[in-house]
Design an enzyme around this catalytic site. Structure first.
Site, PDB file in Angstrom:
ATOM      1  N   LYS A 141       0.879  -1.153   0.042  1.00 36.58           N
ATOM      2  CA  LYS A 141      -0.140  -0.025   0.006  1.00 36.58           C
ATOM      3  C   LYS A 141       0.874   1.029  -0.034  1.00 36.58           C
ATOM      4  CE  LYS A 141      -3.750   1.934   2.966  1.00 36.58           C
ATOM      5  NZ  LYS A 141      -4.477   1.695   3.952  1.00 36.58           N
ATOM      6  N   SER A 172      -9.353   1.797   3.688  1.00 35.58           N
ATOM      7  CA  SER A 172      -8.407   2.813   2.650  1.00 35.58           C
ATOM      8  C   SER A 172      -7.644   1.561   1.676  1.00 35.58           C
ATOM      9  CB  SER A 172      -7.490   3.597   3.342  1.00 35.58           C
ATOM     10  OG  SER A 172      -6.690   2.919   4.384  1.00 35.58           O
ATOM     11  N   SER A 182      -9.573  -0.574   7.433  1.00 32.52           N
ATOM     12  CA  SER A 182      -9.002  -0.560   6.261  1.00 32.52           C
ATOM     13  C   SER A 182      -8.181  -1.525   5.557  1.00 32.52           C
ATOM     14  CB  SER A 182      -8.280   0.668   6.481  1.00 32.52           C
ATOM     15  OG  SER A 182      -9.048   2.006   6.438  1.00 32.52           O
TER      16      SER A 182
END
Length: 517
Positions: free
Chosen positions: A85, A166, A190
């Site tokens: 990420k 996210s 997330s």
């Protein structure tokens, strides 16, 4: 920013999965290079429609060749391409942007400790995944999966649907079989929500099991990184590598003593005799999800689990309001601390600087939504503020000691299960995120306890997940139970078809057609 030049568009996911099995003695030389080349090919094919990957490391193939040529003992992840990420620092030429143009020049040249652990185990650091900008903490009326750097991530099961946030790009990339594993981060939902709505496995570890050093933060009380994978065994392999103490992260002081070989804990008969609490208070908000949850419970019972209904839980509204105060206060302090360590090319050194940057670059940064949460965080009074300290004590107590711990003790169960999240909602630039909510993952997030989600089928072609939640440091048991469920119900994994909308799914298309006359 260095970016891959994307080429090609794929219509289906018919290509074989990237081969990333555990290394065995006598494996042919070149497995890392072959795996990495295959992963890049898949990214080139599918990413133009998904926006799941922001950038490929230009040295990825060189990493793979070096692994294949090395005479050092092969690690647990030898030759496995892994995406991070884009809020996790990674050595090399790629910046860590958190999705924001304010960090487009944030080439730190350093590995976060978690990235260093992956490299040491033989993984290829392939590149960076898209995310909800600033991990979805900039504005209340936001669109999950959108960042100014990466654009809008799309769900591979229906391109008009959201990927949740996210860790949206990590979830979509694994679901689309670009890679078998990616790393996400979670403050509240997330990892687990993107995993569930994309139809993959996601594990949010106990806070303090995995280092957060050199990861763009929100909250030192709740932040953690964790694996997002195509199956539970791969998640166990990654966690075995990721877990461990880091002197720079005080929260991890117990990690070395708590970590174990999570792969060795996996057993297909782990459900037999397991007492599992069923969070009935976390159901009833979506009929389709309830139906899939009922089917999942049947699998658990068939595997020998003893199910105990739990109909009432803690005051989640009170937990949420106190949690929000904690996140606002820690965001200002923790983000400022991270920014202070970035190279001189990064001109935004505080949250106030970021707010000013967004205003000055409103056309590119705030065309879809604003920064009201940033502004509320900037108005907080610091980590010694009595109101903050009280909010943290209250939220932790209600979610932990008087929440998960009490639920487990009162029902005399070892873990809790619930639906993870709603099916993916529409990507909506007018009304922002419109998720129907549901699930019980917030309790694990606020308490800092582990939370595993595994696929439990779909609703009209959209995946949904089954959550396993346990006390602190219970990752081995959660993975064992999730593995047993996965082995007993392999048909609950959906293969994404990259259709434009749910209406194109065969079961829906048939029902939408007019009756024959």
């Amino acid at each position: 920013m260095i970016r891959m030049i994307w080429v090609g568009v794929a219509a289906t996911l018919a290509m074989p999965a990237v081969a990333q099995q555990a290394p065995r003695a006598g494996d042919a030389v070149g497995v890392a290079e072959a795996n990495t080349a295959a992963a890049i090919t898949r990214i080139q094919a599918y990413n133009p429609r998904l926006n799941a990957v922001i950038a490929i490391d230009p040295d990825a193939m060189a990493q793979a060749r070096a692994l294949d040529q090395s005479r050092a003992p092969r690690g647990l992840l030898h030759g496995m391409p892994i995406l991070l990420k884009d809020n996790i620092d990674m050595a090399g030429a790629l910046p860590t942007t958190a999705g924001s143009l304010a960090l487009k020049d944030n080439v730190t040249g350093r590995d976060a400790p978690l990235a260093a652990r992956l490299r040491a185990a033989g993984a290829v650091m392939l590149g960076k995944t898209n995310l909800s900008e600033w991990a979805n903490i900039r504005a209340d009326a936001s669109i999950s999966g959108w960042s100014a750097v990466g654009g809008q991530t799309r769900n591979p099961h229906a391109l008009t649907r959201n990927t949740c946030g996210s860790s949206s790009g990590s979830g979509a990339a694994v679901a689309a079989q670009m890679v078998d594993a990616a790393i996400g981060t979670e403050t509240d939902g997330s990892i687990t929500c993107p995993a569930a709505v994309n139809g993959i496995v996601g594990l949010k570890p106990t806070v303090g099991l995995v280092s957060r050093t050199h990861v763009v933060p929100i909250s030192h009380s709740q932040d953690t990184a964790g694996p997002m994978t195509r199956d539970v065994r791969t998640a166990a392999r990654l966690l075995t590598v990721l877990a461990g103490s880091d002197p720079a992260d005080p929260a991890t002081r117990e990690a070395d003593a708590r970590r174990t070989n999570y792969v060795a804990a996996l057993r297909p008969d782990a459900l037999k005799g397991a007492r599992i609490g069923v969070l009935r208070f976390a159901t009833g908000w979506h009929a389709g999800v309830d139906a899939r949850f009922a089917a999942a419970l049947d699998v658990l019972k068939a595997g020998g689990a003893v199910l105990v209904d739990i109909t009432t839980g803690p005051d989640r509204r009170a937990i949420g309001s106190n949690e929000f105060q904690v996140l606002l206060t820690e965001l200002k302090a923790d983000l400022g601390a991270y920014l202070a360590t970035t190279p001189a090319t990064v001109k935004t050194r505080t949250l106030a600087d970021l707010i000013a940057f967004n205003k000055a670059n409103a056309a590119s940064e705030m065309g879809l939504f604003g920064q009201d949460i940033f502004e509320k965080a900037e108005a907080t009074k610091g980590l010694t503020d009595p109101d903050y300290l009280k909010a943290r004590e209250t939220s932790l107590r209600l979610a932990g000691k008087e929440g998960i711990d009490k639920l487990l003790a009162d029902a005399r169960v070892e873990v809790l299960v619930a639906p993870t999240a709603a099916p993916a909602w529409f990507i909506d630039p007018v009304n922002a995120d419109q998720s129907p909510g549901g699930g019980a993952g917030g309790l694990a997030a606020v308490s800092g306890y582990p939370h595993l989600t595994v696929p439990m089928g779909g609703v009209r072609g959209l995946p949904v997940g089954l959550s396993f939640i346990g006390p602190a440091w219970s990752e081995a048991r959660l993975l064992a139970l999730g593995y047993a469920f996965e082995q007993a119900a392999p048909d609950m994994k959906l293969v994404p078809a990259l259709v434009q909308s749910v209406e194109e799914q065969p079961e829906v298309k048939r029902l939408f057609a007019p009756a024959a006359r």
